[in-house]
Write an enzyme that holds these catalytic residues in place. Sequence first.
Site, PDB file in Angstrom:
ATOM      1  N   GLN A  73       6.365  51.992-141.923  1.00  0.00           N
ATOM      2  CA  GLN A  73       5.415  51.423-140.951  1.00  0.00           C
ATOM      3  C   GLN A  73       4.625  52.531-140.226  1.00  0.00           C
ATOM      4  OE1 GLN A  73       4.243  48.511-140.403  1.00  0.00           O
ATOM      5  NE2 GLN A  73       5.575  47.395-141.803  1.00  0.00           N
ATOM      6  N   SER A  74       4.413  53.651-140.889  1.00  0.00           N
ATOM      7  CA  SER A  74       3.721  54.774-140.256  1.00  0.00           C
ATOM      8  C   SER A  74       2.261  54.451-139.932  1.00  0.00           C
ATOM      9  CB  SER A  74       3.781  55.982-141.198  1.00  0.00           C
ATOM     10  OG  SER A  74       2.870  56.986-140.785  1.00  0.00           O
TER      11      SER A  74
END
Length: 326
Positions: A73-74
């Site tokens: 989920q960067s």
Amino acid sequence: MSDKIALSTWPTPLEPMPRLAAAIGLSEGDLWIKRDDLVGLGGGGNKVRKLEWIVGAALAERADTLVTTGAAQSNHARLTAAAAARLGLDVVLVFPGTPDGAENGSGNLVLDGLFGARIFWAGEGAPSDLAGAAEDVCRQLDRDGARPHLIPFGGSSPLGARGYVEGGEELRAQLPEVDHVVVALGSGGTMAGLIGALGVERVLGVHCGAVAEPATTVADLAGALTGRALAPDALRIRTDQVGAGYGVLHEPVLEAMRTAAAIEGIVLDPIYSGRAMAGLIAAVRDGDIRRGERTVFLHTGGLPGLFGHAETVHRSVAALRLHSPG
Ligand SMILES: *Cc1c(COP(=O)(O)O)cnc(C)c1O
């Protein structure tokens, strides 16, 4: 040779937050929010200021493919993909785990796909050596005739941190006598750059659990940036908002998210900006930030990350509603 490139329109707005100030124990005129969540590329967020420098250097080297790493989920990976799309470059994102992970199909991963990123899933053991996996990917791209440029985790190199030296200078022009800037501390480049512009005394970092040694990480980056060694214990860092770990939701953070949303209509994310707001609230409560001191909350973005954890956040709001009168 590092000419930065423009990836958004600057400056970002600085807005007063009188209702939130009063709600958390400051005076109405004490609190502002710096809207780096409104950066005009790829859903916005703090990584764009860093990418202006880093991608500028990559283009100067005539790279044609950006490669970076991060959690699935960067936000940094998503914005790297958006920058590549804007510039007509290819992009490969190297993530730990496998494509069947629970987070796939949500949040930032949806946007990565829209921006045309290719994702290399490095497997379950990967978090320990994601950088090594990314180097392997670069070597393979090289053999295939591409010109890859590897961007470090979070864009936090001394070069990337220059984006937040500029961000800090931009803020000082908007609010000359700022006493505190409160910011989420992830890979450290944002806090390091702000220190370069504003000095250690004025920057309060709220550790989010993304790195093992936050103070050393930021001190090293800031030292490399300014050319002056900085003692890690000179930094103002709160470590009380990590909870059970980086990707795990922490109740005071959900509470801070509810407060900012319900009182100012501001959306924070559960990993970074929500932790930073919880840290700001705690700093007022324990007297590190006092009434009458000019305080800026740096909104670093991260909204897509909320939708990587949407169910938990939704559950916490639903629970609140059941128990509140009216
Ligand atoms: C990456 C990130 C941060 C932390 O910035 P660093 O420079 O990595 O410390 C804060 N907020 C959001 C939303 C981020 O994506």
